[in-house]
Write a protein that holds these residues in place. Sequence first.
Motif, PDB file in Angstrom:
ATOM      1  N   ALA A 255      15.145  12.747   2.075  1.00 51.14           N
ATOM      2  CA  ALA A 255      16.080  11.704   2.513  1.00 51.14           C
ATOM      3  C   ALA A 255      17.512  12.061   2.095  1.00 51.14           C
ATOM      4  O   ALA A 255      18.452  11.938   2.882  1.00 51.14           O
ATOM      5  CB  ALA A 255      15.671  10.360   1.900  1.00 51.14           C
ATOM      6  N   VAL A 256      17.658  12.531   0.857  1.00 52.85           N
ATOM      7  CA  VAL A 256      18.996  12.878   0.354  1.00 52.85           C
ATOM      8  C   VAL A 256      19.576  14.037   1.175  1.00 52.85           C
ATOM      9  O   VAL A 256      20.740  13.999   1.605  1.00 52.85           O
ATOM     10  CB  VAL A 256      18.954  13.237  -1.153  1.00 52.85           C
ATOM     11  CG1 VAL A 256      20.309  13.750  -1.633  1.00 52.85           C
ATOM     12  CG2 VAL A 256      18.540  12.026  -1.978  1.00 52.85           C
ATOM     13  N   SER A 257      18.755  15.063   1.465  1.00 53.45           N
ATOM     14  CA  SER A 257      19.290  16.202   2.236  1.00 53.45           C
ATOM     15  C   SER A 257      19.690  15.785   3.644  1.00 53.45           C
ATOM     16  O   SER A 257      20.689  16.261   4.182  1.00 53.45           O
ATOM     17  CB  SER A 257      18.303  17.359   2.377  1.00 53.45           C
ATOM     18  OG  SER A 257      17.391  17.384   1.382  1.00 53.45           O
ATOM     19  N   LEU A 258      18.903  14.895   4.237  1.00 55.05           N
ATOM     20  CA  LEU A 258      19.231  14.441   5.598  1.00 55.05           C
ATOM     21  C   LEU A 258      20.587  13.716   5.595  1.00 55.05           C
ATOM     22  O   LEU A 258      21.413  13.921   6.491  1.00 55.05           O
ATOM     23  CB  LEU A 258      18.109  13.506   6.069  1.00 55.05           C
ATOM     24  CG  LEU A 258      17.821  13.383   7.551  1.00 55.05           C
ATOM     25  CD1 LEU A 258      17.665  14.736   8.232  1.00 55.05           C
ATOM     26  CD2 LEU A 258      16.540  12.571   7.756  1.00 55.05           C
TER      27      LEU A 258
ATOM     28  N   PHE B 209       0.840  -1.206   0.000  1.00 52.74           N
ATOM     29  CA  PHE B 209       0.000   0.000   0.000  1.00 52.74           C
ATOM     30  C   PHE B 209       0.873   1.254   0.000  1.00 52.74           C
ATOM     31  O   PHE B 209       1.810   1.355   0.783  1.00 52.74           O
ATOM     32  CB  PHE B 209      -0.884   0.008   1.262  1.00 52.74           C
ATOM     33  CG  PHE B 209      -2.084   0.910   1.147  1.00 52.74           C
ATOM     34  CD1 PHE B 209      -3.275   0.444   0.607  1.00 52.74           C
ATOM     35  CD2 PHE B 209      -2.022   2.231   1.555  1.00 52.74           C
ATOM     36  CE1 PHE B 209      -4.388   1.272   0.495  1.00 52.74           C
ATOM     37  CE2 PHE B 209      -3.123   3.066   1.451  1.00 52.74           C
ATOM     38  CZ  PHE B 209      -4.309   2.588   0.915  1.00 52.74           C
ATOM     39  N   ARG B 210       0.543   2.171  -0.880  1.00 54.79           N
ATOM     40  CA  ARG B 210       1.256   3.446  -0.964  1.00 54.79           C
ATOM     41  C   ARG B 210       0.259   4.579  -0.752  1.00 54.79           C
ATOM     42  O   ARG B 210      -0.736   4.673  -1.480  1.00 54.79           O
ATOM     43  CB  ARG B 210       1.864   3.606  -2.346  1.00 54.79           C
ATOM     44  CG  ARG B 210       3.361   3.676  -2.359  1.00 54.79           C
ATOM     45  CD  ARG B 210       3.857   3.963  -3.762  1.00 54.79           C
ATOM     46  NE  ARG B 210       4.590   2.856  -4.317  1.00 54.79           N
ATOM     47  CZ  ARG B 210       5.830   2.540  -3.973  1.00 54.79           C
ATOM     48  NH1 ARG B 210       6.470   3.251  -3.081  1.00 54.79           N
ATOM     49  NH2 ARG B 210       6.431   1.517  -4.530  1.00 54.79           N
ATOM     50  N   GLY B 211       0.533   5.427   0.212  1.00 57.94           N
ATOM     51  CA  GLY B 211      -0.399   6.496   0.564  1.00 57.94           C
ATOM     52  C   GLY B 211      -0.694   7.440  -0.590  1.00 57.94           C
ATOM     53  O   GLY B 211      -1.848   7.781  -0.865  1.00 57.94           O
ATOM     54  N   LEU B 212       0.363   7.831  -1.294  1.00 57.51           N
ATOM     55  CA  LEU B 212       0.205   8.824  -2.368  1.00 57.51           C
ATOM     56  C   LEU B 212      -0.699   8.288  -3.481  1.00 57.51           C
ATOM     57  O   LEU B 212      -1.577   8.996  -3.982  1.00 57.51           O
ATOM     58  CB  LEU B 212       1.584   9.189  -2.913  1.00 57.51           C
ATOM     59  CG  LEU B 212       1.731  10.516  -3.629  1.00 57.51           C
ATOM     60  CD1 LEU B 212       1.270  11.672  -2.741  1.00 57.51           C
ATOM     61  CD2 LEU B 212       3.191  10.737  -4.049  1.00 57.51           C
ATOM     62  N   ALA B 213      -0.485   7.018  -3.834  1.00 56.45           N
ATOM     63  CA  ALA B 213      -1.286   6.408  -4.904  1.00 56.45           C
ATOM     64  C   ALA B 213      -2.752   6.317  -4.475  1.00 56.45           C
ATOM     65  O   ALA B 213      -3.658   6.581  -5.281  1.00 56.45           O
ATOM     66  CB  ALA B 213      -0.738   5.017  -5.224  1.00 56.45           C
TER      67      ALA B 213
ATOM     68  N   GLY C  13       6.693   7.244  11.414  1.00 51.94           N
ATOM     69  CA  GLY C  13       5.517   7.357  12.286  1.00 51.94           C
ATOM     70  C   GLY C  13       4.632   8.531  11.905  1.00 51.94           C
ATOM     71  O   GLY C  13       3.593   8.758  12.517  1.00 51.94           O
ATOM     72  N   ASN C  14       5.046   9.273  10.872  1.00 52.52           N
ATOM     73  CA  ASN C  14       4.288  10.464  10.446  1.00 52.52           C
ATOM     74  C   ASN C  14       3.844  10.343   8.999  1.00 52.52           C
ATOM     75  O   ASN C  14       4.639   9.930   8.147  1.00 52.52           O
ATOM     76  CB  ASN C  14       5.167  11.722  10.548  1.00 52.52           C
ATOM     77  CG  ASN C  14       5.685  11.921  11.936  1.00 52.52           C
ATOM     78  OD1 ASN C  14       4.940  12.244  12.853  1.00 52.52           O
ATOM     79  ND2 ASN C  14       6.969  11.690  12.119  1.00 52.52           N
ATOM     80  N   PRO C  15       2.595  10.773   8.723  1.00 55.73           N
ATOM     81  CA  PRO C  15       2.176  10.817   7.319  1.00 55.73           C
ATOM     82  C   PRO C  15       2.974  11.883   6.562  1.00 55.73           C
ATOM     83  O   PRO C  15       3.667  12.696   7.181  1.00 55.73           O
ATOM     84  CB  PRO C  15       0.699  11.181   7.401  1.00 55.73           C
ATOM     85  CG  PRO C  15       0.485  11.762   8.747  1.00 55.73           C
ATOM     86  CD  PRO C  15       1.546  11.202   9.650  1.00 55.73           C
ATOM     87  N   TYR C  16       2.895  11.863   5.262  1.00 54.64           N
ATOM     88  CA  TYR C  16       3.592  12.810   4.374  1.00 54.64           C
ATOM     89  C   TYR C  16       5.095  12.560   4.320  1.00 54.64           C
ATOM     90  O   TYR C  16       5.842  13.403   3.838  1.00 54.64           O
ATOM     91  CB  TYR C  16       3.298  14.275   4.736  1.00 54.64           C
ATOM     92  CG  TYR C  16       1.842  14.634   4.529  1.00 54.64           C
ATOM     93  CD1 TYR C  16       1.367  15.003   3.280  1.00 54.64           C
ATOM     94  CD2 TYR C  16       0.940  14.559   5.587  1.00 54.64           C
ATOM     95  CE1 TYR C  16       0.031  15.300   3.073  1.00 54.64           C
ATOM     96  CE2 TYR C  16      -0.405  14.855   5.407  1.00 54.64           C
ATOM     97  CZ  TYR C  16      -0.854  15.223   4.133  1.00 54.64           C
ATOM     98  OH  TYR C  16      -2.175  15.503   3.941  1.00 54.64           O
ATOM     99  N   PHE C  17       5.545  11.414   4.849  1.00 57.87           N
ATOM    100  CA  PHE C  17       6.955  11.046   4.715  1.00 57.87           C
ATOM    101  C   PHE C  17       7.046   9.722   3.968  1.00 57.87           C
ATOM    102  O   PHE C  17       6.036   9.091   3.710  1.00 57.87           O
ATOM    103  CB  PHE C  17       7.617  10.918   6.091  1.00 57.87           C
ATOM    104  CG  PHE C  17       7.912  12.237   6.746  1.00 57.87           C
ATOM    105  CD1 PHE C  17       9.108  12.892   6.503  1.00 57.87           C
ATOM    106  CD2 PHE C  17       6.982  12.836   7.584  1.00 57.87           C
ATOM    107  CE1 PHE C  17       9.372  14.121   7.094  1.00 57.87           C
ATOM    108  CE2 PHE C  17       7.242  14.063   8.184  1.00 57.87           C
ATOM    109  CZ  PHE C  17       8.435  14.707   7.941  1.00 57.87           C
ATOM    110  N   THR C  18       8.262   9.324   3.641  1.00 64.26           N
ATOM    111  CA  THR C  18       8.466   8.032   2.987  1.00 64.26           C
ATOM    112  C   THR C  18       9.413   7.192   3.839  1.00 64.26           C
ATOM    113  O   THR C  18      10.058   7.707   4.767  1.00 64.26           O
ATOM    114  CB  THR C  18       9.145   8.210   1.612  1.00 64.26           C
ATOM    115  OG1 THR C  18      10.455   8.742   1.871  1.00 64.26           O
ATOM    116  CG2 THR C  18       8.379   9.135   0.704  1.00 64.26           C
ATOM    117  N   THR C  19       9.523   5.935   3.471  1.00 66.41           N
ATOM    118  CA  THR C  19      10.454   5.088   4.218  1.00 66.41           C
ATOM    119  C   THR C  19      11.912   5.393   3.829  1.00 66.41           C
ATOM    120  O   THR C  19      12.820   5.013   4.550  1.00 66.41           O
ATOM    121  CB  THR C  19      10.139   3.594   4.011  1.00 66.41           C
ATOM    122  OG1 THR C  19      10.032   3.338   2.617  1.00 66.41           O
ATOM    123  CG2 THR C  19       8.850   3.213   4.705  1.00 66.41           C
ATOM    124  N   ASP C  20      12.117   6.083   2.704  1.00 70.99           N
ATOM    125  CA  ASP C  20      13.483   6.541   2.386  1.00 70.99           C
ATOM    126  C   ASP C  20      13.920   7.558   3.442  1.00 70.99           C
ATOM    127  O   ASP C  20      15.050   7.523   3.950  1.00 70.99           O
ATOM    128  CB  ASP C  20      13.519   7.211   1.000  1.00 70.99           C
ATOM    129  CG  ASP C  20      13.611   6.179  -0.118  1.00 70.99           C
ATOM    130  OD1 ASP C  20      13.752   4.974   0.191  1.00 70.99           O
ATOM    131  OD2 ASP C  20      13.539   6.578  -1.297  1.00 70.99           O
TER     132      ASP C  20
END
Length: 240
Positions: A201-204, A58-62, A136-143
């Motif tokens: 993710a890349v910036s972090l 399941f993907r939230g954005l889709a 644990g937060n919406p609007y993020f990805t597992t990356d």
Amino acid sequence: MSRPPFKRILLKLSGEALMGNAGFGIDPAETARIAGEIKLAQAAGFELCLVTGGGNIFRGLAAAAKGFDRANADYMGMLATVMNALAMQNALEQAGVDTRVQSAIPMASVCEPYIRRRAERHLEKGRVVIFAAGTGNPYFTTDTAAALRAAEMKCNALFKGTSVDGVYDADPKKVETAKRYDRVGFSKVLADDLKVMDASAVSLCRDNDIPIVVFNIREQGNLARVLAGEGVSTIVTNEA
Ligand code: UDP
């Protein structure tokens, strides 16, 4: 390719990686194969943290594009990552690797809550720690979750296992002349919007100086090879 020796690594496994050649869900044979690769990496002396994705389920954005409330859909996506974490735990323990799953969304009867110091202790005891439920937060990805946990757990590098063998200047599945980078800088990845991980993710990773190694996890023995600094991959660093 020479690179500093990595001791503790974070391995990001996308949902797609656990899906194998199926179009959906978890392929037990592929999950067992990946567990075997992780076991070899651990035997070679690496401390391993895993972050599981959820896109195979399941993907939230889709779902939001089809009318779901975005935050609600993202929570469903995060629950999918917990299923994948439990599948990896199952496969690893069947391979004889001691593991713990920690979830960013507490679910006491299923797994431990995410507690950084406890995760540290598990690693010291030789366990593989699997981080579930993303940030644990919406609007993020597992990356982004992978980059965050890599920073918190002081991992020396983030290894992203995908179905391509590195970062290209164009999509290698569409453009025949696409060129793979051996090394590339974080700034170029961000400026050219190269497909490595999402920008947060890349910036972090850039801000915390954590190299990202992109490699093909579908190729047997590849995790061990790239960990040894051999094989085909792209390394994204501040120095490139
Ligand atoms: N997700 C989220 N917050 C997070 C991590 C994940 O809301 O911190 C949700 C989001 O809906 C995402 C889904 O979980 O689509 C599955 O994660 P992701 O798409 O990153 O999985 P992957 O592409 O790695 O399989």
